[in-house]
Design an enzyme around this catalytic site. Structure first.
Site, mmCIF file in Angstrom:
data_model
loop_
_atom_site.group_PDB
_atom_site.id
_atom_site.type_symbol
_atom_site.label_atom_id
_atom_site.label_comp_id
_atom_site.label_asym_id
_atom_site.label_seq_id
_atom_site.Cartn_x
_atom_site.Cartn_y
_atom_site.Cartn_z
ATOM 1 C CB THR A 27 -0.928 -0.025 1.239
ATOM 2 O OG1 THR A 27 -1.848 -1.100 1.067
ATOM 3 C CG2 THR A 27 -1.701 1.262 1.400
ATOM 4 C CB SER B 66 2.646 -8.013 1.194
ATOM 5 O OG SER B 66 1.700 -7.834 2.210
ATOM 6 C CB THR C 5 0.342 -3.628 6.341
ATOM 7 O OG1 THR C 5 -0.909 -3.769 5.652
ATOM 8 C CG2 THR C 5 0.816 -2.195 6.290
ATOM 9 C CG ASP C 6 -2.588 -7.325 3.878
ATOM 10 O OD1 ASP C 6 -2.897 -6.641 4.880
ATOM 11 O OD2 ASP C 6 -3.234 -7.283 2.813
HETATM 12 C C1 SIN Z 1 -0.247 -5.298 0.997
HETATM 13 O O1 SIN Z 1 -0.058 -5.958 2.022
HETATM 14 O O2 SIN Z 1 0.542 -5.306 0.051
HETATM 15 C C2 SIN Z 1 -1.475 -4.471 0.851
HETATM 16 C C3 SIN Z 1 -1.977 -3.962 2.138
HETATM 17 C C4 SIN Z 1 -1.077 -2.989 2.797
HETATM 18 O O3 SIN Z 1 0.084 -2.782 2.455
HETATM 19 O O4 SIN Z 1 -1.574 -2.343 3.765
#
Ligand code: SIN
Length: 328
Positions: free
Chosen positions: A16, A62, A95-96
């Site tokens: 993100t 991710s 973040t995932d």
């Molecule tokens: C991801 O994990 O690539 C998408 C979600 C995020 O980064 O918050």
């Protein structure tokens, strides 16, 4: 010890933090992994003139993280860490699955310099974009004398690879370190320590352990113990080639009786079983009530407080031969 090296290498992997939406008000309907790492860094005035190198390692959401990307990332991080001029590495990530990548890199490399994963809960186009400040804080930690190992820096906090987990799907302050708490706060470019920096959870297993082909890594799956659980899931995973199973157990390591006989069968066939609690905080506490055994009350291997997703990495690394064969 004051380090004389000063370059921070920023490896972009997507997420993100590199995401874009059609409107600055849209914080959910965006597409992750759209902006290149050089453009992301160039868009942060506070980083201008700093000794930074930016390199695109991957460009993915991710949730789609693969073992092949992990292998390439571990190799690239090790390459840059070996350079005397490099003080630390920053990895921009989604973040995932950030917590999984953090633990994977810690267990393989256990770096003596800081490797800092950072991310964002809002896309780069958002009026609330948190990526730029997270990037500034991550670079600050990567320059920090005495910092070492893999950590995550988000929302002004430094978390250890062992403890960090994503605890909220939407809030800007989405990451927690459970019982242990964060290692430090970052305030205006200064670290305020909250607890001792981990001296090293474990020695790094080394890159040779990974071999050159991630497709050859052992298959380890996660089975969750829940109301109405069925042993058929375990049988199906074994039939599909799982060499290891992590049981995300209830409470203090208890497992639904419907899973037990299937797990027992799996173990008889040589499948290794590891137990982790599905509770969000705290380790399984050994004591009078041992986790339900697979027979004769033998205990499954402990996970030293790792979450199920990190225990999966642990078991996968355990099942790898000491040194995987290099590619022909
Ligand atoms: C991801 O994990 O690539 C998408 C979600 C995020 O980064 O918050």
């Amino acid at each position: 010890m004051q380090s004389t090296s000063s370059t921070v290498v920023i490896l972009g992997t997507g997420g993100t933090i590199a995401g874009t939406a059609a409107s600055a008000a849209d914080n959910t309907g965006y597409t992750a992994a759209q902006i290149g790492i050089k453009a992301l860094v160039d868009a942060v005035p506070a980083l201008a003139g700093m000794p930074l190198e930016a390199e695109q390692l991957a460009q993915i959401d991710s949730k789609d993280m693969t073992h092949a990307v992990w292998l390439a990332l571990a190799q690239r991080v090790a390459y840059h860490l070996a350079r005397a001029s490099v003080s630390g590495i920053v990895i921009t990530h989604g973040t995932d699955t950030l917590e999984e990548t953090a633990w994977f890199l810690q267990r393989v490399l256990a770096p003596a310099k800081p490797v800092v994963l950072t991310a964002a809960m809002r896309p780069a186009t958002s009026a609330q974009a948190d990526g730029p400040q997270n990037l500034i804080d991550a670079v600050c930690v990567a320059h920090q004398p005495g910092a070492r190992g893999v950590v995550a820096v988000l929302a002004g906090a430094v978390h250890s690879a062992h403890d960090v987990h994503k605890a909220h799907p939407y809030r800007l302050d989405a990451f927690r370190s459970g019982d242990a708490g964060p290692l430090a706060w970052i305030e205006e470019g200064a670290l305020r320590a909250l607890r001792p920096w981990p001296d090293d959870v474990a020695l790094g297993l080394g890159l040779a352990k990974l071999g050159a082909d991630a497709a050859a890594w052992p298959v380890v799956e996660i089975v969750i113990s829940h109301a109405g659980a069925r042993g058929a899931v375990v049988d199906a995973l074994c039939a599909a080639g799982a060499g290891g199973l992590v049981v995300a157990a209830t409470g203090n390591g208890t497992v639904h009786e419907s899973l037990l006989s299937a797990l027992h069968r799996a173990r008889d066939r040589g499948v290794q079983v590891m137990l982790a609690t599905r509770c969000v905080e705290g380790p399984i506490v050994a004591g009078r009530r041992a986790p339900a055994g697979l027979g004769n009350h033998e205990r499954w291997p402990p996970t030293t407080g790792l979450s199920p997703v990190k225990a999966r990495i642990e078991l996968m690394l355990t099942l790898m031969p000491t040194s995987m064969p290099p590619q022909p």
